[in-house]
Structures are given as structure tokens and as C-alpha cells.
Design a protein around this motif. Structure first.
Motif, PDB file in Angstrom:
ATOM      1  N   GLU A  79      -5.216 -37.818  -6.772  1.00 41.18           N
ATOM      2  CA  GLU A  79      -5.508 -37.298  -8.186  1.00 41.18           C
ATOM      3  C   GLU A  79      -6.859 -37.541  -8.445  1.00 41.18           C
ATOM      4  O   GLU A  79      -7.711 -36.928  -9.045  1.00 41.18           O
ATOM      5  CB  GLU A  79      -4.390 -37.556  -9.004  1.00 41.18           C
ATOM      6  CG  GLU A  79      -4.494 -36.901 -10.375  1.00 41.18           C
ATOM      7  CD  GLU A  79      -3.605 -37.303 -11.352  1.00 41.18           C
ATOM      8  OE1 GLU A  79      -3.355 -36.669 -12.549  1.00 41.18           O
ATOM      9  OE2 GLU A  79      -3.059 -38.468 -11.265  1.00 41.18           O
ATOM     10  N   GLN A  80      -7.057 -39.156  -8.408  1.00 43.53           N
ATOM     11  CA  GLN A  80      -8.602 -39.450  -8.713  1.00 43.53           C
ATOM     12  C   GLN A  80      -9.804 -38.690  -7.953  1.00 43.53           C
ATOM     13  O   GLN A  80     -10.777 -38.534  -8.415  1.00 43.53           O
ATOM     14  CB  GLN A  80      -8.743 -40.944  -8.516  1.00 43.53           C
ATOM     15  CG  GLN A  80      -7.766 -41.629  -9.690  1.00 43.53           C
ATOM     16  CD  GLN A  80      -7.948 -43.326  -9.406  1.00 43.53           C
ATOM     17  OE1 GLN A  80      -8.518 -43.541  -8.390  1.00 43.53           O
ATOM     18  NE2 GLN A  80      -7.420 -43.710 -10.151  1.00 43.53           N
ATOM     19  N   GLY A 120      -9.466 -35.741  -7.181  1.00 46.45           N
ATOM     20  CA  GLY A 120      -9.689 -34.207  -7.424  1.00 46.45           C
ATOM     21  C   GLY A 120      -8.847 -33.457  -6.319  1.00 46.45           C
ATOM     22  O   GLY A 120      -9.100 -32.173  -6.658  1.00 46.45           O
ATOM     23  N   LEU A 136      -5.371 -33.443  -5.986  1.00 46.52           N
ATOM     24  CA  LEU A 136      -4.010 -33.116  -6.650  1.00 46.52           C
ATOM     25  C   LEU A 136      -4.109 -33.294  -8.235  1.00 46.52           C
ATOM     26  O   LEU A 136      -5.006 -33.841  -8.615  1.00 46.52           O
ATOM     27  CB  LEU A 136      -2.910 -34.248  -6.091  1.00 46.52           C
ATOM     28  CG  LEU A 136      -2.763 -34.231  -4.562  1.00 46.52           C
ATOM     29  CD1 LEU A 136      -1.739 -35.586  -4.258  1.00 46.52           C
ATOM     30  CD2 LEU A 136      -2.239 -33.014  -4.086  1.00 46.52           C
ATOM     31  N   ARG A 137      -3.245 -32.566  -8.691  1.00 45.36           N
ATOM     32  CA  ARG A 137      -2.872 -32.898 -10.007  1.00 45.36           C
ATOM     33  C   ARG A 137      -1.544 -33.070 -10.456  1.00 45.36           C
ATOM     34  O   ARG A 137      -0.819 -32.528  -9.675  1.00 45.36           O
ATOM     35  CB  ARG A 137      -3.634 -31.587 -11.023  1.00 45.36           C
ATOM     36  CG  ARG A 137      -2.635 -30.437 -10.843  1.00 45.36           C
ATOM     37  CD  ARG A 137      -3.079 -29.039 -11.767  1.00 45.36           C
ATOM     38  NE  ARG A 137      -2.134 -28.099 -11.597  1.00 45.36           N
ATOM     39  CZ  ARG A 137      -2.119 -27.224 -10.667  1.00 45.36           C
ATOM     40  NH1 ARG A 137      -3.057 -27.063  -9.928  1.00 45.36           N
ATOM     41  NH2 ARG A 137      -1.256 -26.150 -10.815  1.00 45.36           N
ATOM     42  N   GLU A 162       1.397 -32.851 -13.221  1.00 46.30           N
ATOM     43  CA  GLU A 162       1.602 -32.184 -14.344  1.00 46.30           C
ATOM     44  C   GLU A 162       2.890 -32.894 -14.721  1.00 46.30           C
ATOM     45  O   GLU A 162       4.343 -32.785 -14.094  1.00 46.30           O
ATOM     46  CB  GLU A 162       2.050 -30.752 -14.300  1.00 46.30           C
ATOM     47  CG  GLU A 162       0.562 -30.264 -13.773  1.00 46.30           C
ATOM     48  CD  GLU A 162       0.711 -28.497 -13.941  1.00 46.30           C
ATOM     49  OE1 GLU A 162       1.631 -27.968 -14.527  1.00 46.30           O
ATOM     50  OE2 GLU A 162      -0.615 -28.097 -13.646  1.00 46.30           O
ATOM     51  N   THR A 205       3.785 -32.391  -8.614  1.00 46.93           N
ATOM     52  CA  THR A 205       2.392 -32.563  -8.301  1.00 46.93           C
ATOM     53  C   THR A 205       2.104 -31.469  -7.492  1.00 46.93           C
ATOM     54  O   THR A 205       2.776 -30.788  -6.599  1.00 46.93           O
ATOM     55  CB  THR A 205       2.371 -33.856  -7.414  1.00 46.93           C
ATOM     56  OG1 THR A 205       2.745 -35.056  -8.103  1.00 46.93           O
ATOM     57  CG2 THR A 205       1.011 -34.226  -6.816  1.00 46.93           C
ATOM     58  N   GLN A 240      -4.991 -28.973  -6.127  1.00 45.51           N
ATOM     59  CA  GLN A 240      -5.735 -28.744  -7.261  1.00 45.51           C
ATOM     60  C   GLN A 240      -6.352 -27.237  -6.527  1.00 45.51           C
ATOM     61  O   GLN A 240      -6.811 -27.307  -5.353  1.00 45.51           O
ATOM     62  CB  GLN A 240      -7.033 -29.788  -7.481  1.00 45.51           C
ATOM     63  CG  GLN A 240      -7.731 -29.368  -8.393  1.00 45.51           C
ATOM     64  CD  GLN A 240      -7.248 -29.100  -9.883  1.00 45.51           C
ATOM     65  OE1 GLN A 240      -6.644 -28.129 -10.163  1.00 45.51           O
ATOM     66  NE2 GLN A 240      -7.148 -30.183 -10.495  1.00 45.51           N
ATOM     67  N   LEU A 300       0.106 -25.868 -19.230  1.00 38.65           N
ATOM     68  CA  LEU A 300      -0.670 -27.198 -19.009  1.00 38.65           C
ATOM     69  C   LEU A 300       0.235 -28.181 -19.923  1.00 38.65           C
ATOM     70  O   LEU A 300       0.958 -27.739 -20.604  1.00 38.65           O
ATOM     71  CB  LEU A 300      -1.781 -26.971 -19.895  1.00 38.65           C
ATOM     72  CG  LEU A 300      -3.165 -26.311 -19.370  1.00 38.65           C
ATOM     73  CD1 LEU A 300      -4.287 -26.488 -20.449  1.00 38.65           C
ATOM     74  CD2 LEU A 300      -3.572 -27.298 -18.119  1.00 38.65           C
ATOM     75  N   GLN A 346      -3.839 -32.504 -20.806  1.00 42.51           N
ATOM     76  CA  GLN A 346      -4.861 -31.959 -20.336  1.00 42.51           C
ATOM     77  C   GLN A 346      -5.604 -31.409 -21.206  1.00 42.51           C
ATOM     78  O   GLN A 346      -5.383 -30.360 -21.799  1.00 42.51           O
ATOM     79  CB  GLN A 346      -4.592 -30.859 -19.055  1.00 42.51           C
ATOM     80  CG  GLN A 346      -3.771 -31.562 -18.072  1.00 42.51           C
ATOM     81  CD  GLN A 346      -4.772 -32.465 -17.180  1.00 42.51           C
ATOM     82  OE1 GLN A 346      -6.197 -32.236 -17.241  1.00 42.51           O
ATOM     83  NE2 GLN A 346      -4.203 -33.358 -16.312  1.00 42.51           N
ATOM     84  N   GLU A 360      -9.469 -28.231 -16.400  1.00 40.12           N
ATOM     85  CA  GLU A 360      -9.309 -28.652 -15.035  1.00 40.12           C
ATOM     86  C   GLU A 360      -9.251 -27.415 -14.237  1.00 40.12           C
ATOM     87  O   GLU A 360      -9.409 -27.784 -12.993  1.00 40.12           O
ATOM     88  CB  GLU A 360      -7.761 -29.363 -14.699  1.00 40.12           C
ATOM     89  CG  GLU A 360      -6.790 -28.476 -15.289  1.00 40.12           C
ATOM     90  CD  GLU A 360      -5.400 -29.112 -14.614  1.00 40.12           C
ATOM     91  OE1 GLU A 360      -4.350 -28.150 -14.441  1.00 40.12           O
ATOM     92  OE2 GLU A 360      -5.248 -30.199 -14.524  1.00 40.12           O
ATOM     93  N   ARG A 361      -9.241 -26.343 -14.598  1.00 41.61           N
ATOM     94  CA  ARG A 361      -9.467 -25.247 -13.950  1.00 41.61           C
ATOM     95  C   ARG A 361     -10.897 -24.469 -13.694  1.00 41.61           C
ATOM     96  O   ARG A 361     -10.983 -23.336 -12.914  1.00 41.61           O
ATOM     97  CB  ARG A 361      -8.257 -24.213 -13.990  1.00 41.61           C
ATOM     98  CG  ARG A 361      -6.953 -24.839 -13.954  1.00 41.61           C
ATOM     99  CD  ARG A 361      -5.807 -23.961 -14.456  1.00 41.61           C
ATOM    100  NE  ARG A 361      -4.502 -24.796 -14.664  1.00 41.61           N
ATOM    101  CZ  ARG A 361      -3.639 -24.401 -15.309  1.00 41.61           C
ATOM    102  NH1 ARG A 361      -3.548 -23.266 -16.224  1.00 41.61           N
ATOM    103  NH2 ARG A 361      -2.692 -25.031 -15.616  1.00 41.61           N
TER     104      ARG A 361
END
Length: 240
Positions: free
Chosen positions: A59-60, A62, A64-65, A67, A72, A75, A201, A205, A232-233
Motif C-alpha cells: 500500500e505504501q 502504491g 494496493l489500496r 478500503e 484490499t 490500485q 470511497l 480518503q 487516489e484515482r
């Protein structure tokens, strides 16, 4: 699948490397949901805490995200949304070889409050056509836009928009062959409950908020609008 302990390489790092390889190999495509922590823990024969560390690392990075309450996800590719003299949603997205679409949220006539009156150069209480819609890219929502038009100048704007499904075509119906962006203001904040629902979302976020004014060839205001874009998108690219 049981991970082998390698000198100097933590198990969570091996999980991250394996999932990253899966993502690059399109085992998990952009936007696709990963298996649950419990399922991944079973796959790698580790505890959920170890899986969680691997996911947090990706995730850090970039890739994965996460929610809250949903899971999970891989991205998606970031959208470069260009703000310039002529800003058009469909054109912006198609130039990136992606598929634009939209969904009407509401279309009503409202009375101009102080903000609408000031930006549309109307008297307070004058009728204003409000059209609000969700903009989507490849089927995923990235923005909620609210368009405000002086109803006296553009009578039955709502009906025309519903037929054309395009702000540009609707304005052309009234003889506004072209319109340009006079100014855009950009801020950021956390989304409201409604925006979370429309943009799919989590509350954590942020959204990018734009406030804009468009004018015709004579410099008369034809539209005052504001948009909320999932940060994020998409990223806003300001052009001269």
C-alpha cells in the motif's frame, strides 16, 4: 503454499514480493479485489499479522489500496485530468485511451444563493439549473460534478441536457458554440457521506475540490461549477 525462511528476508517481505509478482503477471488486475487476509494467511501458511505487514508495504508502494469495510484492491492507473482553457471530461479521458462514462445524480432548478448569484452574475433568488453527475473512467467513478446555469438565459436546460447527455452539446443548442475556463480554484478535504457513496470511497480518503467559472466568446458567464475528484484515482494537471 508454504514460504521458506530465507536468511535476512522476513516472511512479510516474501509475501509482498509474491503478491507484487502476481500483480505484474495480471493474476490480480487493476481494480481487482485481493483475497481476504484469512485466505492469504492460509495460502502462505502464516498468521494474519504477517499478511497485514506485507499488504501495508505494498500500500505504501502504491500498488494496493485498502478500503475500510470493503477489502484490499489493486490500485488502478492514475488519471491525469488536465485543467486548461478548455476542460472537457470526455475528451480528457479519451485522450488517455480510456473509456469515459457518466451517471446523472440529479437535475433540478434551484434559487440562487449568495455564492451562485455572485459567480453567475445574477440577483439572489434567481432561478438556476443545477445538473449533478458522476464521471466514470473504465466503469469506476472518479468525480462528482455540479454544473450551474442561469435558467433565464438557458430555459429548459435540464431537458436539453437529458437529451444530449453533454454540457457542451447542451450549450451549443443555445448558440454557445464554444466556452472557455475563466478560472479554477483547487482545494482538498475529506469526503462527505454522500461523496463516499457516489465515489465508492472510504471516509479516510481525500477528495480534490475544484471550483470553476466558464465564459462564452463575449466573456459572459455561462456556467459555475464545482467538482470533487477521488485523489487516489486522479491527479489534476494545470495547463496554461
Amino acid at each position: 503454499m508454504t514460504l521458506e525462511r530465507r536468511d535476512g528476508v522476513a516472511l512479510w517481505r516474501q509475501i509482498a514480493e509474491t503478491l507484487e509478482s502476481d500483480i505484474k503477471a495480471q493474476v490480480f488486475a487493476p481494480g481487482k479485489q485481493l483475497p481476504t487476509e484469512a485466505e492469504l494467511a492460509e495460502r502462505f501458511s502464516v498468521n494474519r499479522h504477517t499478511v497485514r505487514r506485507g499488504i501495508a508495504f505494498l500500500e505504501q508502494e502504491g500498488l494496493l489500496r485498502v478500503e475500510q469495510g470493503r477489502g484490499t484492491f489493486v490500485q488502478e492507473r492514475m488519471v491525469d485530468y488536465k485543467l486548461g482553457k478548455r476542460t472537457r471530461f470526455t475528451e480528457n479521458i479519451e485522450k488517455q485511451s480510456r473509456i469515459p462514462s457518466g451517471e446523472l445524480v440529479r437535475a433540478i432548478v434551484v434559487s440562487a444563493d449568495e455564492t451562485l448569484a455572485r459567480n453567475l452574475h445574477l440577483r439572489k433568488g434567481a432561478p438556476v439549473a443545477l445538473i449533478e453527475s458522476v464521471g466514470k473512467v473504465d466503469g469506476r467513478p472518479i468525480s462528482v460534478a455540479a454544473h450551474h446555469f442561469p435558467a433565464k438565459r438557458f430555459p429548459e436546460m435540464i431537458d436539453v441536457y437529458k437529451k444530449t447527455r453533454s454540457v457542451t452539446k447542451a450549450l451549443a443548442h443555445y448558440g454557445v458554440a464554444d466556452y472557455t475556463r475563466k478560472e479554477t480554484r483547487i482545494t482538498a478535504r475529506l469526503p462527505t457521506a454522500s461523496e463516499c457513496r457516489l465515489l465508492e470511497l472510504p471516509r479516510s480518503q481525500p477528495v480534490l475540490v475544484t471550483e470553476s467559472i466558464n465564459v462564452d466568446a463575449e466573456g459572459r458567464v455561462v456556467e459555475y461549477g464545482w467538482g470533487r475528484m477521488a485523489a487516489e484515482r486522479a491527479q489534476l494537471v494545470v495547463q496554461p
